[in-house]
Design a protein around this motif. Sequence first.
Motif, mmCIF file in Angstrom:
data_model
loop_
_atom_site.group_PDB
_atom_site.id
_atom_site.type_symbol
_atom_site.label_atom_id
_atom_site.label_comp_id
_atom_site.label_asym_id
_atom_site.label_seq_id
_atom_site.Cartn_x
_atom_site.Cartn_y
_atom_site.Cartn_z
ATOM 1 N N THR A 54 0.833 -1.209 0.000
ATOM 2 C CA THR A 54 0.000 0.000 0.000
ATOM 3 C C THR A 54 0.863 1.251 0.000
ATOM 4 O O THR A 54 0.627 2.188 -0.779
ATOM 5 C CB THR A 54 -0.931 0.007 1.215
ATOM 6 O OG1 THR A 54 -1.739 -1.177 1.207
ATOM 7 C CG2 THR A 54 -1.849 1.221 1.202
ATOM 8 N N SER A 55 1.882 1.278 0.857
ATOM 9 C CA SER A 55 2.765 2.446 0.926
ATOM 10 C C SER A 55 3.504 2.664 -0.388
ATOM 11 O O SER A 55 3.678 3.799 -0.841
ATOM 12 C CB SER A 55 3.777 2.270 2.061
ATOM 13 O OG SER A 55 3.132 2.178 3.313
ATOM 14 N N SER A 56 3.938 1.588 -1.008
ATOM 15 C CA SER A 56 4.660 1.688 -2.278
ATOM 16 C C SER A 56 3.764 2.240 -3.375
ATOM 17 O O SER A 56 4.143 3.143 -4.125
ATOM 18 C CB SER A 56 5.201 0.315 -2.689
ATOM 19 O OG SER A 56 6.140 -0.164 -1.742
ATOM 20 N N ALA A 57 2.558 1.690 -3.476
ATOM 21 C CA ALA A 57 1.630 2.158 -4.501
ATOM 22 C C ALA A 57 1.252 3.615 -4.271
ATOM 23 O O ALA A 57 1.207 4.423 -5.213
ATOM 24 C CB ALA A 57 0.379 1.283 -4.511
ATOM 25 N N ALA A 58 1.012 3.977 -3.015
ATOM 26 C CA ALA A 58 0.637 5.357 -2.692
ATOM 27 C C ALA A 58 1.730 6.341 -3.082
ATOM 28 O O ALA A 58 1.455 7.483 -3.460
ATOM 29 C CB ALA A 58 0.322 5.477 -1.208
ATOM 30 N N ALA A 59 2.982 5.886 -3.020
ATOM 31 C CA ALA A 59 4.117 6.754 -3.362
ATOM 32 C C ALA A 59 4.318 6.892 -4.869
ATOM 33 O O ALA A 59 5.117 7.720 -5.304
ATOM 34 C CB ALA A 59 5.391 6.213 -2.714
ATOM 35 N N GLY A 60 3.629 6.077 -5.653
ATOM 36 C CA GLY A 60 3.775 6.165 -7.102
ATOM 37 C C GLY A 60 4.714 5.146 -7.701
ATOM 38 O O GLY A 60 5.122 5.288 -8.862
ATOM 39 N N ILE A 61 5.080 4.111 -6.928
ATOM 40 C CA ILE A 61 5.883 3.020 -7.465
ATOM 41 C C ILE A 61 5.109 2.384 -8.628
ATOM 42 O O ILE A 61 3.901 2.187 -8.547
ATOM 43 C CB ILE A 61 6.187 1.976 -6.380
ATOM 44 C CG1 ILE A 61 6.933 2.614 -5.193
ATOM 45 C CG2 ILE A 61 6.946 0.786 -6.952
ATOM 46 C CD1 ILE A 61 8.283 3.179 -5.497
ATOM 47 N N ASP A 62 5.804 2.027 -9.696
ATOM 48 C CA ASP A 62 5.116 1.628 -10.926
ATOM 49 C C ASP A 62 4.605 0.198 -10.931
ATOM 50 O O ASP A 62 3.554 -0.082 -11.516
ATOM 51 C CB ASP A 62 6.062 1.836 -12.112
ATOM 52 C CG ASP A 62 6.475 3.295 -12.236
ATOM 53 O OD1 ASP A 62 5.678 4.083 -12.760
ATOM 54 O OD2 ASP A 62 7.583 3.647 -11.768
ATOM 55 N N SER A 63 5.326 -0.723 -10.308
ATOM 56 C CA SER A 63 4.846 -2.105 -10.279
ATOM 57 C C SER A 63 5.192 -2.747 -8.950
ATOM 58 O O SER A 63 6.228 -2.463 -8.344
ATOM 59 C CB SER A 63 5.442 -2.926 -11.428
ATOM 60 O OG SER A 63 6.833 -3.108 -11.277
ATOM 61 N N ILE A 64 4.283 -3.614 -8.518
ATOM 62 C CA ILE A 64 4.481 -4.414 -7.315
ATOM 63 C C ILE A 64 4.821 -5.826 -7.754
ATOM 64 O O ILE A 64 4.050 -6.476 -8.460
ATOM 65 C CB ILE A 64 3.202 -4.430 -6.442
ATOM 66 C CG1 ILE A 64 2.860 -3.015 -5.973
ATOM 67 C CG2 ILE A 64 3.367 -5.393 -5.273
ATOM 68 C CD1 ILE A 64 3.905 -2.365 -5.087
ATOM 69 N N GLU A 65 5.977 -6.301 -7.323
ATOM 70 C CA GLU A 65 6.442 -7.642 -7.665
ATOM 71 C C GLU A 65 6.071 -8.596 -6.528
ATOM 72 O O GLU A 65 6.359 -8.314 -5.376
ATOM 73 C CB GLU A 65 7.955 -7.632 -7.864
ATOM 74 C CG GLU A 65 8.478 -6.460 -8.689
ATOM 75 C CD GLU A 65 8.042 -6.495 -10.142
ATOM 76 O OE1 GLU A 65 8.259 -7.547 -10.783
ATOM 77 O OE2 GLU A 65 7.498 -5.485 -10.631
ATOM 78 N N HIS A 66 5.426 -9.670 -6.844
ATOM 79 C CA HIS A 66 4.921 -10.702 -5.932
ATOM 80 C C HIS A 66 3.531 -10.305 -5.411
ATOM 81 O O HIS A 66 2.551 -10.929 -5.759
ATOM 82 C CB HIS A 66 5.867 -11.003 -4.767
ATOM 83 C CG HIS A 66 7.305 -11.075 -5.138
ATOM 84 N ND1 HIS A 66 7.779 -11.891 -6.151
ATOM 85 C CD2 HIS A 66 8.395 -10.414 -4.651
ATOM 86 C CE1 HIS A 66 9.086 -11.741 -6.266
ATOM 87 N NE2 HIS A 66 9.495 -10.843 -5.381
ATOM 88 N N GLY A 67 3.456 -9.304 -4.532
ATOM 89 C CA GLY A 67 2.154 -8.816 -4.058
ATOM 90 C C GLY A 67 1.357 -9.860 -3.311
ATOM 91 O O GLY A 67 0.115 -9.824 -3.303
ATOM 92 N N THR A 68 2.026 -10.758 -2.610
ATOM 93 C CA THR A 68 1.392 -11.956 -2.054
ATOM 94 C C THR A 68 0.182 -11.667 -1.180
ATOM 95 O O THR A 68 -0.869 -12.293 -1.326
ATOM 96 C CB THR A 68 2.429 -12.764 -1.252
ATOM 97 O OG1 THR A 68 3.604 -12.935 -2.037
ATOM 98 C CG2 THR A 68 1.873 -14.116 -0.844
ATOM 99 N N PHE A 69 0.309 -10.719 -0.263
ATOM 100 C CA PHE A 69 -0.759 -10.494 0.714
ATOM 101 C C PHE A 69 -1.597 -9.250 0.400
ATOM 102 O O PHE A 69 -2.232 -8.677 1.292
ATOM 103 C CB PHE A 69 -0.156 -10.392 2.122
ATOM 104 C CG PHE A 69 0.534 -11.658 2.565
ATOM 105 C CD1 PHE A 69 -0.188 -12.761 2.950
ATOM 106 C CD2 PHE A 69 1.923 -11.741 2.557
ATOM 107 C CE1 PHE A 69 0.442 -13.933 3.354
ATOM 108 C CE2 PHE A 69 2.572 -12.900 2.955
ATOM 109 C CZ PHE A 69 1.829 -14.006 3.352
ATOM 110 N N ALA A 70 -1.621 -8.841 -0.850
ATOM 111 C CA ALA A 70 -2.423 -7.675 -1.232
ATOM 112 C C ALA A 70 -3.899 -7.942 -0.953
ATOM 113 O O ALA A 70 -4.471 -8.908 -1.460
ATOM 114 C CB ALA A 70 -2.216 -7.364 -2.712
ATOM 115 N N ASP A 71 -4.501 -7.071 -0.147
ATOM 116 C CA ASP A 71 -5.925 -7.215 0.155
ATOM 117 C C ASP A 71 -6.717 -6.185 -0.635
ATOM 118 O O ASP A 71 -6.163 -5.424 -1.426
ATOM 119 C CB ASP A 71 -6.176 -7.088 1.666
ATOM 120 C CG ASP A 71 -5.612 -5.796 2.248
ATOM 121 O OD1 ASP A 71 -5.418 -4.816 1.491
ATOM 122 O OD2 ASP A 71 -5.381 -5.758 3.475
ATOM 123 N N ASP A 72 -8.021 -6.152 -0.423
ATOM 124 C CA ASP A 72 -8.871 -5.255 -1.210
ATOM 125 C C ASP A 72 -8.502 -3.791 -1.002
ATOM 126 O O ASP A 72 -8.491 -3.002 -1.960
ATOM 127 C CB ASP A 72 -10.349 -5.475 -0.863
ATOM 128 C CG ASP A 72 -10.884 -6.777 -1.438
ATOM 129 O OD1 ASP A 72 -10.166 -7.420 -2.235
ATOM 130 O OD2 ASP A 72 -12.017 -7.165 -1.091
#
Length: 423
Positions: free
Chosen positions: A256-274
Amino acid sequence: MHKLGLVAVAALALLSTTAQAKITVVYAGQVITDANKPAQGPSTIVITDDRITSITAGRSAAPADAEIVDLGDKTLLPGLIDLHVHLTGDPGDDYRAAAVDPNEWGVVVGAKNAGLTLRAGFTTVREAGSAQYTAYSLRRGTANGFIEGPRIIAAGPALSIIGGHGDVTGFREDVHAVLDEGYTCTGAIECAEKVRKAARAGADVIKITATGGVLSQQARGLEGHFTSPELQSIADTAHSLGLKVMAHAHGAGGITSSAAAGIDSIEHGTFADDATLRVMKAKGTYLVPTLMAFEGIRERLGKGIYTPTVENKVRMTLGDVGKAVTRAKAMGVPIAFGTDAGVFEHGRNGGEFALLVKYGLTPREALASATTVAAKLLSMENEIGRIAPGLSADMIAVSGDPLKDVTVLEKVDWVMARGRIAE
């Protein structure tokens, strides 16, 4: 010289240049020019040097001096793209080898794996973390044709917090100091400096380890490592330099913190919730699931290959693998293809397609993830990911129809990368 003489010289130069161009004509029984469009029937594709020149229906006559490739009834489609590989490593490598093997050995291993990857149908890869110059050397070697392999988009060493996943861990402190690649950072200013250092060294993309990781010797779980100001600094600095950022991330908070900062891609993302995926959707962040990595890990679990620290983290993750893909599709988060090859054997990359379908993608969506979607994430949609005039001549052929059965992509019969046919 007389004006007519100049014209004659120019004309001769043009004829000479044209005569030197290599023409390849490919005949195929079916062609998928774009994963998002219906397949075409028997077709003729003309390649001039390293560029696709034309695509016509049926079997057109070839120029007298053309090289002819007759693929019979096989399906021709764009070369595949794997957005997360580690060419310079093999599965099961002991972490202590870092204190023994020179960086040059990574180039030797990488040359082997580049060939395996290309012959598996992957004509472009994103090298997701290596020693300082190993991936850059491979990138140059495959571009020049010295080494058989795919186009390489290289990150080089990953940025990490001190003692985090991506840093050197598991040794005495004095050994850490010797092995340190110099890409850990603390605070927004130092993280900006390390992004600039990576760019200066030759990085095509910035790789960071935003959370703990499964296969490193750090034993503090899989949650967030960088602070939000650090992540924002990394993203802003990279983007100011024209570079994108890929973030290794497992725990929901770190994603969540990475995406909010504008990181372009999340690699793995295992526990990403809604809640996390809603942030990713709002920010246009891509998910690169790397499901094959967990297949490779599962195959080696309990065999004395991994340390107890690693095995404990593996058992934390395996029950949740794939769930984020199902959720991401439902929420409209773009899913791009990446495998983490190196955690499993290079050349098995195509196994990712069946796993993506298992967790909810259609065969067409799975193919798009490794062609049009991946190309867009790389900002290379006008270069790769489709078969179209003017694009790079990156194409593969398989027996069967990958739009109906993605497992046909696990055995690739013919590969052309940048106009060169793989041996």
